[in-house]
Design a protein around this motif. Structure first.
Motif, PDB file in Angstrom:
ATOM      1  N   LYS A 193      -2.304   4.550   6.328  1.00  0.00           N
ATOM      2  CA  LYS A 193      -2.048   3.121   6.155  1.00  0.00           C
ATOM      3  C   LYS A 193      -1.439   2.467   7.394  1.00  0.00           C
ATOM      4  O   LYS A 193      -1.333   1.239   7.460  1.00  0.00           O
ATOM      5  N   GLU A 238      -9.983   2.565   5.901  1.00  0.00           N
ATOM      6  CA  GLU A 238      -9.896   1.859   4.622  1.00  0.00           C
ATOM      7  C   GLU A 238     -11.302   1.714   4.061  1.00  0.00           C
ATOM      8  O   GLU A 238     -12.268   1.533   4.813  1.00  0.00           O
ATOM      9  N   ALA A 259     -14.206  -5.019   7.723  1.00  0.00           N
ATOM     10  CA  ALA A 259     -13.124  -5.984   7.944  1.00  0.00           C
ATOM     11  C   ALA A 259     -13.643  -7.321   8.445  1.00  0.00           C
ATOM     12  O   ALA A 259     -13.218  -8.386   7.988  1.00  0.00           O
ATOM     13  N   GLY A 319       0.818  -1.210   0.000  1.00  0.00           N
ATOM     14  CA  GLY A 319       0.000   0.000   0.000  1.00  0.00           C
ATOM     15  C   GLY A 319       0.848   1.253   0.000  1.00  0.00           C
ATOM     16  O   GLY A 319       2.064   1.192   0.210  1.00  0.00           O
ATOM     17  N   VAL A 371      -5.242  -8.049   9.841  1.00  0.00           N
ATOM     18  CA  VAL A 371      -5.817  -6.794   9.345  1.00  0.00           C
ATOM     19  C   VAL A 371      -6.498  -6.032  10.469  1.00  0.00           C
ATOM     20  O   VAL A 371      -6.997  -6.631  11.424  1.00  0.00           O
ATOM     21  N   SER A 383      -4.031  -0.586   8.440  1.00  0.00           N
ATOM     22  CA  SER A 383      -4.642   0.706   8.116  1.00  0.00           C
ATOM     23  C   SER A 383      -5.440   1.307   9.269  1.00  0.00           C
ATOM     24  O   SER A 383      -6.129   0.605  10.010  1.00  0.00           O
ATOM     25  N   SER A 396     -11.258  -3.199   0.792  1.00  0.00           N
ATOM     26  CA  SER A 396      -9.836  -3.413   0.520  1.00  0.00           C
ATOM     27  C   SER A 396      -9.612  -4.580  -0.431  1.00  0.00           C
ATOM     28  O   SER A 396      -9.728  -5.745  -0.056  1.00  0.00           O
ATOM     29  N   ARG A 433      -6.490  -6.910   0.518  1.00  0.00           N
ATOM     30  CA  ARG A 433      -6.756  -7.979   1.489  1.00  0.00           C
ATOM     31  C   ARG A 433      -7.299  -9.221   0.782  1.00  0.00           C
ATOM     32  O   ARG A 433      -6.877 -10.345   1.055  1.00  0.00           O
ATOM     33  N   HIS A 441      -1.916  -5.761   7.243  1.00  0.00           N
ATOM     34  CA  HIS A 441      -2.534  -4.540   6.708  1.00  0.00           C
ATOM     35  C   HIS A 441      -3.028  -3.694   7.889  1.00  0.00           C
ATOM     36  O   HIS A 441      -4.135  -3.881   8.379  1.00  0.00           O
TER      37      HIS A 441
END
Length: 233
Positions: free
Chosen positions: A67, A141, A165, A61, A159, A138, A144, A147, A136
């Motif tokens: 991020k 977001e 998510a 990213g 994540v 972040s 994504s 992902r 990840h």
């Protein structure tokens, strides 16, 4: 906001990508207009392979504050105390690069982190295919894709709990979902994977299965075709 509401009222159908977005739009329009269709990934491009018994991590990213790479580097400082051979491969460039490089130097992690910059996607896929985990971190977001791409290759994911998510990644099944802004849960999740190769392989297979079941772009395309057909009938 008034124009936005009139636009929604004029639409025949409104497609949202996850349940969180559905609930937000349900406060604005009649739910009969709403349809949830996620984005998808091509599992033939992001091919599955069982992860190596390696100590490689991948992050992908743009290098910017949103991020959360600074949080990941703090987590890596904890991880390398238990696994000094751990390697983090960072793919991407951006305005925070100098700051992140300085953080790595300050924590004496030069031997553990490689900043690859922007590279061809085939190189990223190659690293994902052998990595122990994709991380990840972040702070915020949208939906994504990266992902999903990691999951499609069979790379277990760690994540942060940003929008959608938990719908994409079920904690402990396709990977681990951790709080934003906290390095310790990232470190805990990664060390769990590094300490248990059988668990890594199990999560790898479940990540790929999740993509095939819900996020294969061919199934997504069929859902859009069904939607258009229902409107033209």
């Amino acid at each position: 906001m008034d124009l936005f509401k009139r636009t929604l009222d004029a639409a025949d159908r409104i497609v949202v990508v996850d349940q969180e977005a559905y609930e937000m739009y349900a406060d604005l329009v009649d739910e009969s207009k709403l349809r949830t269709i996620p984005l998808g990934v091509d599992p033939d491009v992001f091919e599955y392979s069982e992860p190596d018994d390696s100590h490689e991590l991948v992050a992908i990213g743009s290098l910017r504050e949103r991020k959360g790479y600074d949080i990941l580097i703090e987590a890596l400082d904890q991880i390398q105390q238990e696994y000094p051979e751990v390697q983090l491969h960072v793919f991407g460039d951006g305005p925070q690069e100098d700051e992140l490089v300085a953080q790595v130097k300050h924590l004496d992690l030069d031997e553990n982190v490689t900043f690859h910059g922007y590279v061809d996607q085939s190189i990223v896929r190659e690293h994902l295919s052998r990595a122990r985990a994709f991380v990840h971190p972040s702070r915020s977001e949208g939906f994504s894709m990266v992902r999903l791409e990691a999951m499609s290759t069979g790379c277990p994911v760690v994540v942060t709990n940003v929008s959608g998510a938990n719908e994409m990644v079920r904690d402990g099944e396709e990977g681990f979902v951790v709080p934003t802004e906290e390095p310790e849960p990232i470190a805990d999740a990664v060390t769990t994977l590094l300490s248990d190769y059988e668990l890594t392989k199990q999560i790898s297979r479940q990540a790929r299965d999740r993509v095939e079941e819900k996020y294969d772009w061919r199934k997504i395309a069929e859902e859009y075709l069904d939607l258009y057909r229902s409107l033209s009938g």
